[in-house]
Motif scaffolding. Structure first.
Motif, PDB file in Angstrom:
ATOM      1  N   GLN A 219      -0.465   5.029   1.229  1.00 22.99           N
ATOM      2  CA  GLN A 219      -1.930   4.974   1.735  1.00 22.99           C
ATOM      3  C   GLN A 219      -1.782   5.844   3.185  1.00 22.99           C
ATOM      4  OE1 GLN A 219      -3.188   1.020   3.094  1.00 22.99           O
ATOM      5  NE2 GLN A 219      -5.304   2.059   3.706  1.00 22.99           N
ATOM      6  N   TYR A 220      -0.666   5.619   3.697  1.00 26.09           N
ATOM      7  CA  TYR A 220      -0.490   6.415   5.194  1.00 26.09           C
ATOM      8  C   TYR A 220      -0.864   7.867   4.720  1.00 26.09           C
ATOM      9  CZ  TYR A 220       1.119   8.162   9.308  1.00 26.09           C
ATOM     10  OH  TYR A 220       1.228   9.017  10.694  1.00 26.09           O
TER      11      TYR A 220
ATOM     12  N   HIS B  56       0.743  -1.027  -0.147  1.00 25.32           N
ATOM     13  CA  HIS B  56       0.037  -0.020  -0.090  1.00 25.32           C
ATOM     14  C   HIS B  56       0.954   1.505   0.077  1.00 25.32           C
ATOM     15  CE1 HIS B  56      -2.031  -3.104   2.460  1.00 25.32           C
ATOM     16  NE2 HIS B  56      -2.954  -2.820   1.497  1.00 25.32           N
TER      17      HIS B  56
ATOM     18  N   ALA C 102      -5.488   5.298   8.255  1.00 22.70           N
ATOM     19  CA  ALA C 102      -4.654   4.095   7.763  1.00 22.70           C
ATOM     20  C   ALA C 102      -4.998   3.013   8.881  1.00 22.70           C
ATOM     21  CB  ALA C 102      -3.181   4.392   7.291  1.00 22.70           C
TER      22      ALA C 102
ATOM     23  N   SER D  53      -4.060   9.379   4.018  1.00 25.60           N
ATOM     24  CA  SER D  53      -5.229   9.053   4.905  1.00 25.60           C
ATOM     25  C   SER D  53      -5.569  10.034   6.081  1.00 25.60           C
ATOM     26  CB  SER D  53      -4.991   7.608   5.499  1.00 25.60           C
ATOM     27  OG  SER D  53      -5.338   6.532   4.634  1.00 25.60           O
TER      28      SER D  53
END
Length: 109
Positions: free
Chosen positions: A53-54, A50, A81, A57
């Motif tokens: 993604q962090y 991923h 996340a 988020s």
């Protein structure tokens, strides 16, 4: 020369703490913290299922009734996340990044 006197109104202070003006300032500060957090967020390298993604988020919300006594305007910055907790605090194998801690210390002004 006459001395100036001040008489505090608890009701007035409460209204000030819940005002749109204070909520807007809290939201402004939270938005700055979110921006700093996004800029210093780690992005996974090769093998990360991923990547990014962090970083994508981070969220901000504000409320007129927040705080321990629900008596003041607040704004909250958080990361949704699923692994955000471990990025912030680390594990026994991965060092803590303290992204939100660092962002709050820099951007909350």
């Amino acid at each position: 020369m006459a001395a100036a006197r001040f008489r505090m109104s608890k009701r007035g202070v409460g209204q000030l703490l819940r005002s749109e003006m204070v909520e807007a300032e809290m939201l402004r500060r939270a938005t700055v913290i979110k921006g700093v957090g996004e800029s210093i967020a780690p992005v996974g390298g090769e093998g990360d299922p991923h990547p990014g993604q962090y970083k994508a988020s981070f969220h901000v919300t504000s409320h007129k009734r927040g705080g321990r006594r629900r008596d003041r305007a607040v704004a909250v910055v958080w990361n949704s996340a699923p692994y955000a907790r471990w990025v912030e605090y680390g594990t026994e194998k991965v060092r803590a990044h303290h992204v939100l801690l660092r962002a709050a210390s820099v951007g909350g002004r």
